[in-house]
Design a protein around this motif. Structure first.
Motif, PDB file in Angstrom:
ATOM      1  N   MET A   1       9.495   1.590  -8.739  1.00  0.00           N
ATOM      2  CA  MET A   1       8.241   1.720  -7.972  1.00  0.00           C
ATOM      3  C   MET A   1       8.415   1.305  -6.516  1.00  0.00           C
ATOM      4  O   MET A   1       7.446   1.278  -5.756  1.00  0.00           O
ATOM      5  CB  MET A   1       7.141   0.872  -8.622  1.00  0.00           C
ATOM      6  CG  MET A   1       6.807   1.276 -10.052  1.00  0.00           C
ATOM      7  SD  MET A   1       5.750   2.745 -10.152  1.00  0.00           S
ATOM      8  CE  MET A   1       4.177   2.083  -9.629  1.00  0.00           C
ATOM      9  N   GLY A   2       9.646   0.959  -6.122  1.00  0.00           N
ATOM     10  CA  GLY A   2       9.895   0.581  -4.732  1.00  0.00           C
ATOM     11  C   GLY A   2       9.557  -0.883  -4.483  1.00  0.00           C
ATOM     12  O   GLY A   2       9.295  -1.644  -5.419  1.00  0.00           O
ATOM     13  N   ALA A   3       9.551  -1.249  -3.214  1.00  0.00           N
ATOM     14  CA  ALA A   3       9.319  -2.654  -2.851  1.00  0.00           C
ATOM     15  C   ALA A   3       7.828  -2.904  -2.617  1.00  0.00           C
ATOM     16  O   ALA A   3       7.162  -2.077  -2.003  1.00  0.00           O
ATOM     17  CB  ALA A   3      10.102  -2.995  -1.597  1.00  0.00           C
ATOM     18  N   PRO A   4       7.322  -4.037  -3.108  1.00  0.00           N
ATOM     19  CA  PRO A   4       5.907  -4.372  -2.836  1.00  0.00           C
ATOM     20  C   PRO A   4       5.737  -4.743  -1.369  1.00  0.00           C
ATOM     21  O   PRO A   4       6.705  -5.114  -0.706  1.00  0.00           O
ATOM     22  CB  PRO A   4       5.660  -5.601  -3.711  1.00  0.00           C
ATOM     23  CG  PRO A   4       7.021  -6.211  -3.915  1.00  0.00           C
ATOM     24  CD  PRO A   4       8.014  -5.086  -3.880  1.00  0.00           C
ATOM     25  N   LYS A   5       4.513  -4.635  -0.885  1.00  0.00           N
ATOM     26  CA  LYS A   5       4.228  -5.067   0.488  1.00  0.00           C
ATOM     27  C   LYS A   5       3.130  -6.125   0.433  1.00  0.00           C
ATOM     28  O   LYS A   5       2.168  -5.995  -0.333  1.00  0.00           O
ATOM     29  CB  LYS A   5       3.768  -3.880   1.328  1.00  0.00           C
ATOM     30  CG  LYS A   5       4.881  -2.882   1.590  1.00  0.00           C
ATOM     31  CD  LYS A   5       4.434  -1.831   2.583  1.00  0.00           C
ATOM     32  CE  LYS A   5       5.509  -0.756   2.715  1.00  0.00           C
ATOM     33  NZ  LYS A   5       4.897   0.562   2.901  1.00  0.00           N
TER      34      LYS A   5
ATOM     35  N   ALA B   1       0.110  -3.516 -13.164  1.00  0.00           N
ATOM     36  CA  ALA B   1       1.056  -4.368 -13.907  1.00  0.00           C
ATOM     37  C   ALA B   1       2.168  -4.831 -12.965  1.00  0.00           C
ATOM     38  O   ALA B   1       2.554  -6.010 -12.968  1.00  0.00           O
ATOM     39  CB  ALA B   1       1.633  -3.602 -15.095  1.00  0.00           C
ATOM     40  N   CYS B   2       2.668  -3.913 -12.127  1.00  0.00           N
ATOM     41  CA  CYS B   2       3.729  -4.268 -11.163  1.00  0.00           C
ATOM     42  C   CYS B   2       3.198  -5.285 -10.157  1.00  0.00           C
ATOM     43  O   CYS B   2       3.842  -6.296  -9.869  1.00  0.00           O
ATOM     44  CB  CYS B   2       4.211  -3.025 -10.412  1.00  0.00           C
ATOM     45  SG  CYS B   2       4.974  -1.798 -11.488  1.00  0.00           S
ATOM     46  N   ALA B   3       2.004  -5.000  -9.610  1.00  0.00           N
ATOM     47  CA  ALA B   3       1.420  -5.890  -8.598  1.00  0.00           C
ATOM     48  C   ALA B   3       1.204  -7.291  -9.178  1.00  0.00           C
ATOM     49  O   ALA B   3       1.456  -8.304  -8.515  1.00  0.00           O
ATOM     50  CB  ALA B   3       0.094  -5.300  -8.109  1.00  0.00           C
TER      51      ALA B   3
ATOM     52  N   SER C   1       0.357  -4.563  -2.061  1.00  0.00           N
ATOM     53  CA  SER C   1       0.404  -3.098  -2.096  1.00  0.00           C
ATOM     54  C   SER C   1       1.625  -2.672  -2.893  1.00  0.00           C
ATOM     55  O   SER C   1       2.742  -3.119  -2.626  1.00  0.00           O
ATOM     56  CB  SER C   1       0.508  -2.509  -0.681  1.00  0.00           C
ATOM     57  OG  SER C   1       0.801  -1.125  -0.787  1.00  0.00           O
ATOM     58  N   MET C   2       1.383  -1.811  -3.877  1.00  0.00           N
ATOM     59  CA  MET C   2       2.492  -1.186  -4.618  1.00  0.00           C
ATOM     60  C   MET C   2       2.514   0.305  -4.263  1.00  0.00           C
ATOM     61  O   MET C   2       2.776   1.154  -5.101  1.00  0.00           O
ATOM     62  CB  MET C   2       2.292  -1.321  -6.131  1.00  0.00           C
ATOM     63  CG  MET C   2       2.645  -2.644  -6.743  1.00  0.00           C
ATOM     64  SD  MET C   2       4.318  -3.296  -6.427  1.00  0.00           S
ATOM     65  CE  MET C   2       5.409  -1.904  -6.694  1.00  0.00           C
TER      66      MET C   2
ATOM     67  N   HIS D   1      13.072  -4.203  -5.245  1.00  0.00           N
ATOM     68  CA  HIS D   1      12.328  -3.120  -5.904  1.00  0.00           C
ATOM     69  C   HIS D   1      11.726  -3.602  -7.234  1.00  0.00           C
ATOM     70  O   HIS D   1      12.273  -4.485  -7.893  1.00  0.00           O
ATOM     71  CB  HIS D   1      13.248  -1.929  -6.170  1.00  0.00           C
ATOM     72  CG  HIS D   1      13.507  -1.113  -4.945  1.00  0.00           C
ATOM     73  ND1 HIS D   1      13.839   0.218  -4.977  1.00  0.00           N
ATOM     74  CD2 HIS D   1      13.457  -1.441  -3.621  1.00  0.00           C
ATOM     75  CE1 HIS D   1      13.997   0.669  -3.743  1.00  0.00           C
ATOM     76  NE2 HIS D   1      13.780  -0.321  -2.895  1.00  0.00           N
ATOM     77  N   VAL D   2      10.637  -2.943  -7.619  1.00  0.00           N
ATOM     78  CA  VAL D   2       9.961  -3.276  -8.877  1.00  0.00           C
ATOM     79  C   VAL D   2      10.223  -2.150  -9.879  1.00  0.00           C
ATOM     80  O   VAL D   2       9.925  -0.982  -9.604  1.00  0.00           O
ATOM     81  CB  VAL D   2       8.437  -3.434  -8.656  1.00  0.00           C
ATOM     82  CG1 VAL D   2       7.746  -3.826  -9.954  1.00  0.00           C
ATOM     83  CG2 VAL D   2       8.158  -4.467  -7.576  1.00  0.00           C
ATOM     84  N   LEU D   3      10.784  -2.497 -11.028  1.00  0.00           N
ATOM     85  CA  LEU D   3      11.062  -1.497 -12.072  1.00  0.00           C
ATOM     86  C   LEU D   3      10.031  -1.636 -13.183  1.00  0.00           C
ATOM     87  O   LEU D   3       9.789  -2.747 -13.671  1.00  0.00           O
ATOM     88  CB  LEU D   3      12.461  -1.691 -12.664  1.00  0.00           C
ATOM     89  CG  LEU D   3      13.634  -1.751 -11.692  1.00  0.00           C
ATOM     90  CD1 LEU D   3      14.952  -1.782 -12.462  1.00  0.00           C
ATOM     91  CD2 LEU D   3      13.623  -0.567 -10.741  1.00  0.00           C
TER      92      LEU D   3
END
Ligand SMILES: N[C@@H](CCC[C@H](N)C(=O)O)C(=O)O
Length: 295
Positions: free
Chosen positions: A127-131, A235-237, A168-169, A271-273
């Protein structure tokens, strides 16, 4: 006539998050035939259409090395930059048709790598890197520390919900930490918080309970949709926000009303997987009558 009239779709779900997948890659890039309007998206969600939380539209690729440019619509017709559960549905559909086991897509939030595994029925989305910057989320005013922001619901001296973490995801999330995710009327507070002036682009609102350093339970009011059985980016956030507060490990299991997701916030590249299942329900063609008034 709408690009969707008479077009094939697949109804799927990502642990209960209702997803419709439409593949418009045959249309000429940038043409009207490859474009879905907010009115089209709302027509699909109408009672005579196909019920969904997110409509995932595959358009012709714009970048070399990508399979498609994916546009994501909420059922109110608004567009989202990210949808974790929808991505797993798209990936499953594609892999079953082509035999591929890994792929890169472009979305409004950037490039996303996806692959099958670690088990045959599981799909992983990078899902890329959080901000975390207040302008990136975005917030309407400066907050230097977004691990907790000043925002509350209820009486000033005894708030019911307060001090969410914001992340932000690829889409905006606010996470309220609570002891019991079912003890709050999210259907009532969700719309108020989604549309709070602090969130100029609205926000997805999550209630999260940290069970222990490896497990978190959540419930989400999704921007542009309402209560859902699962929200992958939430869930990622949540995983990232809990790790940032040093209240959980960087790899956690998140339990949502519709099922479980494994989330890893990878140290080496930030990064978030997100890993979970995706289910096919049925396929069909959109009735052109749905779009008759859309023109
Ligand atoms: N269901 C999604 C999130 C969809 C987008 C969201 N409603 C928004 O507008 O940001 C997920 O699985 O991530």
């Amino acid at each position: 006539m709408s690009a969707l009239a008479n077009h094939a779709f697949a109804k799927m779900n990502g642990i209960g998050n209702e997803i419709v997948v439409v593949d418009l890659r045959d249309s000429k890039a940038g043409s009207k035939a490859a474009a879905v309007t907010p009115e089209d998206a709302r027509a699909v969600a109408s009672p005579a259409g196909v019920p969904y939380d997110q409509l995932m539209v595959l358009q012709p690729p714009r970048l070399a090395g990508t399979e498609a440019f994916i546009r994501i619509y909420n059922n109110d017709g608004s567009e989202a930059g990210a949808c974790g559960n929808g991505m797993r549905c798209v990936v499953r559909r594609l892999f079953e048709k082509t035999g591929q086991t890994s792929v890169t897509f472009e979305t409004r939030a950037g490039l996303l790598n996806c692959w099958q595994g670690p088990a045959p029925d599981l799909y992983t989305v990078d899902m890329g890197a959080p901000k975390f910057g207040w302008q990136d989320i975005p917030l309407a005013e400066e907050f230097r520390d977004t691990r907790y922001i000043e925002l509350q619901v209820g009486p000033i001296d005894a708030p019911v919900l307060h001090s969410p973490s914001v992340v932000s995801m690829g889409n905006p999330h606010a996470i309220f930490w609570v002891d019991d995710i079912n003890a709050h009327d999210l259907e009532r507070f969700g719309p108020l918080l989604e549309n709070h002036p602090i969130f100029p682009e609205r926000a997805n609102i999550t209630l999260a309970h940290i069970v222990d350093r490896d497990r978190i339970t959540i419930r989400t009011w999704e921007r542009g949709v309402g209560l859902t059985r699962a929200c992958g980016s939430a869930a990622c956030a949540t995983a990232v926000a809990a790790a940032r507060l040093k209240r959980a490990n960087r790899s956690v299991e998140i339990t949502l009303p519709g099922g479980k997701l494994a989330i890893e916030w990878r140290e080496r590249d930030d990064h978030v997987l997100m890993t979970g299942t995706a289910d096919f329900e049925y396929e069909g063609r959109f009735d052109p009558a749905l779009f008759a008034s859309v023109a």
